[in-house]
Enzyme design. Structure first.
Site, mmCIF file in Angstrom:
data_model
loop_
_atom_site.group_PDB
_atom_site.id
_atom_site.type_symbol
_atom_site.label_atom_id
_atom_site.label_comp_id
_atom_site.label_asym_id
_atom_site.label_seq_id
_atom_site.Cartn_x
_atom_site.Cartn_y
_atom_site.Cartn_z
ATOM 1 N N SER A 78 -126.305 -2.120 -39.848
ATOM 2 C CA SER A 78 -127.287 -3.199 -39.893
ATOM 3 C C SER A 78 -126.845 -4.251 -40.902
ATOM 4 C CB SER A 78 -128.671 -2.628 -40.232
ATOM 5 O OG SER A 78 -129.671 -3.589 -40.028
ATOM 6 N N ASN A 79 -127.747 -5.115 -41.317
ATOM 7 C CA ASN A 79 -127.431 -6.145 -42.308
ATOM 8 C C ASN A 79 -128.653 -6.395 -43.190
ATOM 9 O OD1 ASN A 79 -129.097 -8.381 -41.098
ATOM 10 N ND2 ASN A 79 -127.719 -7.985 -39.374
ATOM 11 N N HIS A 80 -128.511 -7.331 -44.140
ATOM 12 C CA HIS A 80 -129.544 -7.529 -45.168
ATOM 13 C C HIS A 80 -130.643 -8.514 -44.795
ATOM 14 C CE1 HIS A 80 -127.852 -5.000 -48.225
ATOM 15 N NE2 HIS A 80 -126.660 -5.568 -48.078
ATOM 16 N N SER A 81 -130.723 -8.927 -43.540
ATOM 17 C CA SER A 81 -131.759 -9.893 -43.172
ATOM 18 C C SER A 81 -133.156 -9.336 -43.502
ATOM 19 C CB SER A 81 -131.676 -10.188 -41.665
ATOM 20 O OG SER A 81 -132.806 -10.928 -41.264
ATOM 21 N N ALA A 133 -130.856 -12.000 -37.326
ATOM 22 C CA ALA A 133 -129.458 -11.759 -37.706
ATOM 23 C C ALA A 133 -128.990 -10.588 -36.837
ATOM 24 C CB ALA A 133 -129.367 -11.426 -39.185
#
Ligand code: C5P
Length: 228
Positions: free
Chosen positions: A29-32, A96
């Site tokens: 995943s990512n930090h959005s 994102a």
């Protein structure tokens, strides 16, 4: 007095990160944080729009009056968006989206092997949700985001053309204290008028103020391209 300048408009938004399963207990995943998308949904709803918010996993309350749909992966997000795009006037892609997913997510939890010090995962490209939707017949007014660390204008203009968008909201995420996860943001809007690239910067502000600024401009462009 409450503005109602978006009354009668149906807006579909994506927000937050996506989660791509590695196995039943792990994901990429990512930090959005989803804050920009949720601020846009709240602002649009307050201004009278009918708002559907398709979101990846985030820790944010649903803005009052907004139809929220929770999804995990990019493929799920695309399917959810395809379900409601036909009735939309405006689509805003704030999510994102993970660019890649596991080619073959494991059915059972991956185990460490005493004899192996490395692990190789094969990733395949995810669908580009906003580009897929923008290339459909009768696509609504399409708004994309561009989070870049350099050449912001170049990449924003490229996305406008390549993804067939009507408006791109670009932010320079390398600027300290701005962008991902933060409360403040500074963006530049990019669009085309008679084949010429145009852009306009909005002043640095909290994300709700920015959301209203983006909607102000979006509405002008929407009416310019969809005369009553
Ligand atoms: O190409 P890039 O990821 O920088 O483009 C960002 C824009 O495209 C955002 O509006 C994002 O929501 C959208 N996007 C998408 N599906 C993807 C990747 C990006 O809708 N797979």
């Amino acid at each position: 007095p409450p503005l109602a300048d978006l009354a009668g408009l149906r807006i579909v938004l994506t927000a937050g990160p996506t989660r791509e399963a590695v196995d039943p207990v792990r994901y990429l995943s990512n930090h959005s944080s989803g804050k920009m998308g949720f601020s846009l949904a709240l602002a649009a709803r307050r201004r009278g729009a009918d708002v559907t918010l398709i979101t990846g996993p985030v820790a944010l309350p649903t803005p009052e009056g907004v139809h929220r749909q929770d999804v995990e992966s990019a493929v799920d997000m695309l399917h959810a968006a395809e379900q409601c795009i036909d009735h939309a006037d405006i689509f805003i892609g704030c999510a994102a989206v993970a660019d890649f997913r596991l080619e073959h997510p494991e059915e059972h939890k991956l185990k460490k092997r005493p004899d192996e010090d490395t692990l190789t995962l094969t990733l395949v490209k995810n669908p580009d949700i906003i580009a897929t939707l923008a290339h459909r017949a009768n696509a609504p007014f399409m708004v994309g985001f561009a989070a870049e660390t350099r050449n912001v204008t170049h990449y924003a203009e490229d996305k406008l053309i390549r993804k067939r968008l009507d408006l791109v909201v670009a932010n320079d995420v390398s600027r300290e204290g701005l962008g991902f996860g933060s409360d403040d943001n500074a963006v530049t809007l990019h669009w085309q008028e008679s084949g010429r690239h145009c852009h306009q910067a909005l002043p640095t502000a909290d994300k709700l103020t920015l959301a209203h600024g983006i909607l102000d401009h979006l509405l002008v462009r929407f009416h310019a391209t969809h005369p009553a």
